[in-house]
Design an enzyme around this catalytic site. Structure first.
Site, PDB file in Angstrom:
ATOM      1  CE  LYS A 106     -93.131 -10.874  29.957  1.00  0.00           C
ATOM      2  NZ  LYS A 106     -92.258 -10.701  31.329  1.00  0.00           N
TER       3      LYS A 106
HETATM    4  P1  NAD Z   1    -101.264  -7.132  36.853  1.00  0.00           P
HETATM    5  O1  NAD Z   1    -101.713  -7.039  35.509  1.00  0.00           O
HETATM    6  O2  NAD Z   1    -101.410  -8.072  37.797  1.00  0.00           O
HETATM    7  O3  NAD Z   1    -101.053  -5.671  37.612  1.00  0.00           O
HETATM    8  C1  NAD Z   1    -100.865  -4.374  36.887  1.00  0.00           C
HETATM    9  C2  NAD Z   1    -101.316  -3.248  37.537  1.00  0.00           C
HETATM   10  O4  NAD Z   1    -100.851  -2.011  36.826  1.00  0.00           O
HETATM   11  C3  NAD Z   1    -102.954  -3.245  37.744  1.00  0.00           C
HETATM   12  O5  NAD Z   1    -102.906  -2.709  39.173  1.00  0.00           O
HETATM   13  C4  NAD Z   1    -103.414  -2.151  36.579  1.00  0.00           C
HETATM   14  O6  NAD Z   1    -104.416  -1.564  37.049  1.00  0.00           O
HETATM   15  C5  NAD Z   1    -101.981  -1.348  36.791  1.00  0.00           C
HETATM   16  N1  NAD Z   1    -101.969  -0.724  35.557  1.00  0.00           N
HETATM   17  C6  NAD Z   1    -102.150  -1.252  34.023  1.00  0.00           C
HETATM   18  N2  NAD Z   1    -102.037  -0.011  33.164  1.00  0.00           N
HETATM   19  C7  NAD Z   1    -101.661   1.146  34.020  1.00  0.00           C
HETATM   20  C8  NAD Z   1    -101.337   2.400  33.530  1.00  0.00           C
HETATM   21  N3  NAD Z   1    -101.312   2.668  32.271  1.00  0.00           N
HETATM   22  N4  NAD Z   1    -100.793   3.386  34.631  1.00  0.00           N
HETATM   23  C9  NAD Z   1    -100.794   2.714  35.811  1.00  0.00           C
HETATM   24  N5  NAD Z   1    -101.193   1.509  36.294  1.00  0.00           N
HETATM   25  C10 NAD Z   1    -101.713   0.577  35.408  1.00  0.00           C
HETATM   26  O7  NAD Z   1     -99.479  -7.367  36.360  1.00  0.00           O
HETATM   27  P2  NAD Z   1     -98.299  -7.655  37.290  1.00  0.00           P
HETATM   28  O8  NAD Z   1     -98.186  -9.355  37.112  1.00  0.00           O
HETATM   29  O9  NAD Z   1     -98.402  -7.133  38.551  1.00  0.00           O
HETATM   30  O10 NAD Z   1     -97.186  -6.893  36.461  1.00  0.00           O
HETATM   31  C11 NAD Z   1     -96.669  -5.540  36.847  1.00  0.00           C
HETATM   32  C12 NAD Z   1     -95.241  -5.378  36.059  1.00  0.00           C
HETATM   33  O11 NAD Z   1     -94.565  -6.306  36.948  1.00  0.00           O
HETATM   34  C13 NAD Z   1     -95.132  -5.581  34.647  1.00  0.00           C
HETATM   35  O12 NAD Z   1     -94.031  -4.706  34.401  1.00  0.00           O
HETATM   36  C14 NAD Z   1     -94.524  -6.940  34.696  1.00  0.00           C
HETATM   37  O13 NAD Z   1     -93.883  -7.239  33.574  1.00  0.00           O
HETATM   38  C15 NAD Z   1     -93.644  -6.934  35.843  1.00  0.00           C
HETATM   39  N6  NAD Z   1     -93.572  -8.248  36.562  1.00  0.00           N
HETATM   40  C16 NAD Z   1     -94.370  -8.997  36.721  1.00  0.00           C
HETATM   41  C17 NAD Z   1     -94.053 -10.535  37.398  1.00  0.00           C
HETATM   42  C18 NAD Z   1     -95.214 -11.397  37.800  1.00  0.00           C
HETATM   43  O14 NAD Z   1     -94.661 -12.583  38.430  1.00  0.00           O
HETATM   44  N7  NAD Z   1     -96.328 -11.083  37.844  1.00  0.00           N
HETATM   45  C19 NAD Z   1     -92.816 -10.831  37.632  1.00  0.00           C
HETATM   46  C20 NAD Z   1     -91.711  -9.851  37.390  1.00  0.00           C
HETATM   47  C21 NAD Z   1     -92.058  -8.611  37.006  1.00  0.00           C
END
Ligand code: NAD
Length: 420
Positions: A106
């Site tokens: 990461k």
């Molecule tokens: P992103 O930046 O696209 O979206 C994050 C979302 O969470 C946004 O809607 C944001 O406004 C909201 N957010 C941020 N801080 C917050 C808070 N304190 N309280 C509530 N909402 C909040 O990110 P993402 O890529 O969708 O990732 C989200 C989660 O999924 C993370 O834990 C990430 O590690 C995990 N993840 C992502 C992927 C991927 O392919 N993008 C894959 C596996 C896991």
């Protein structure tokens, strides 16, 4: 007073518990207790106003036992080294659960990307790439998008790396724009995987998808897509949120309209004009709202010892990485709530990242139907393997998933042996 949450301690606790359940001895998993390699960098960026800011960044490789390291890049103002270490370790386990030939890594930069101009963001990304250059490469370590990063950021990484190499190297990152070697279906893959896992889980429990009331925390890449696809499958999305707060509507939210509104950079849910039936709620209230299935899809450490007892949903499907602390997990288990763990539920992203890398190194292009069909096959297979392990050991799905992964990782380690 409870100790401050440390996601890496959380990882260690869960991993060691699963290892004991499998009857492993400390020698079998000692090298999984710390990352293989940690790089910390200080990234100078010339800002648009002429000032110089120096950002803290990391790339951490947890394990390369099963293949090249793989894992996202996060831009967030609160990241620290223990969070990146935990996220890297979870990648090792996630890749093993879905049985793709990768280890885990990461990266992160301590920055709020919304405060940077596009030019500053590009310069930050290019300089960060240059500074982690010795670690990355299609056969070494392959970054991908995570919180605060997207396809554009991956494109800049690919270009910077390629400039240093002297040839175009699309396989160094995944989640790139499709025009420069990205895969069709990658942007939606994590949310699509969440939908498949929800579908399989409900099917096993004999619960119809149609009418199941769902709350989604975090309408970003993962949560936004999961909400949209679950809505299409007939679930009623009663609550959803982003960083600015959430909405609750017992009748069901108009998810396509919300998704269309949020699709423009910089827009927030608090500014969305909701119908009169919808009530504004906080993120804390969303986690405790009246629903059947909760999808935390924002950040780690959301369901904790202080709110786990108030979660009304009977099922939690972890779209985010590490949203539930180990203490909260124990409370949910005691209350009979079922948790589908992150390393299974959100693995769809890395599965399609794998497809993207496979296409890049073979100079092939798959159509979207093939991507989605193969993703579905892999997610169903992984779900069934975790379900069977969980049933066999009469334990939680988190333990089941960790056991499936640990068996694969420790087997690879045994076969390879300890160098020299
Ligand atoms: P992103 O930046 O696209 O979206 C994050 C979302 O969470 C946004 O809607 C944001 O406004 C909201 N957010 C941020 N801080 C917050 C808070 N304190 N309280 C509530 N909402 C909040 O990110 P993402 O890529 O969708 O990732 C989200 C989660 O999924 C993370 O834990 C990430 O590690 C995990 N993840 C992502 C992927 C991927 O392919 N993008 C894959 C596996 C896991």
């Amino acid at each position: 007073m409870a100790a401050p949450f440390n996601p890496y301690d959380n990882y260690l606790e869960v991993m060691e518990r699963a290892a004991k359940m499998l009857g492993l001895v400390p020698n079998d998993y000692a090298s999984l207790q710390q990352p293989e390699r940690e790089l910390k960098v200080s990234i100078p960026v010339e800002m648009d106003d002429g000032s110089l800011r120096v950002f803290e960044g990391y790339r951490i490789q947890h394990s390369s036992s099963r293949g090249p390291c793989k894992g996202g890049l996060r831009y967030h103002q609160d990241v620290d080294v223990d969070e990146v270490k935990a996220l890297a370790a979870w990648m090792t386990f996630k890749c093993a659960v879905v049985n793709i030939p990768y280890g885990g890594a990461k990266g992160a930069v301590k920055v709020d990307p919304s405060t940077l101009s596009l030019n500053e963001l590009k310069n930050l990304t290019r300089r960060y790439t240059a500074m982690i250059l010795p670690l990355i490469g299609p056969e070494r370590d392959i970054p991908a998008p995570d919180v605060g990063t997207n396809a554009d950021v991956m494109g800049w990484i690919m270009d910077t790396y390629s400039m240093f190499m002297g040839f175009t190297s699309p396989g160094v990152v995944t989640g790139k724009p499709v025009d420069i070697g990205g895969s069709l279906g990658r942007r939606e893959a994590t949310g699509r995987g969440v939908m498949f896992v929800v579908r399989e889980y409900l099917h096993r429990r004999g619960i119809p998808m149609i009418g199941t009331r769902v709350a989604v925390q975090g309408l970003g890449n993962v949560g936004g897509t999961a909400a949209l696809l679950l809505h299409r499958e007939g679930c009623r999305i009663v609550a959803a949120s982003d960083v600015s707060g959430g909405l609750y509507d017992a009748k069901g939210l108009d998810v396509p309209a919300i998704a269309a509104y949020l699709s423009q950079r910089g827009r927030l849910l608090k500014d969305y004009e909701a119908p009169a039936t919808a009530k504004r709620i906080t993120n804390a209230e969303l986690l405790e709202c009246d629903c059947d299935l909760l999808v935390p899809a924002a950040l780690e450490n959301q369901i904790t010892a202080s709110n786990a007892g108030k979660v009304k949903a009977g099922i939690v499907v972890e779209g985010a990485n590490g949203p539930t602390t180990a203490e909260a997990d124990a409370i949910l288990e005691r209350l009979g709530k079922k948790v589908v763990p992150d390393i299974l539920a959100n693995a769809g992203g890395v599965v399609v990242s794998y497809f993207e890398w496979v296409q890049n190194i073979q100079s092939l292009m798959w159509d979207e139907e093939e991507v989605n069909r193969t993703l579905e096959k892999i997610m169903i297979r992984a779900f069934n393997e975790v379900w069977d392990k969980t049933t066999k050991h009469d334990t939680t799905m988190r333990m089941g998933a960790y056991m499936v992964a640990l068996e694969r990782i420790t087997k690879a380690k045994r076969i390879r042996g300890v160098f020299p």
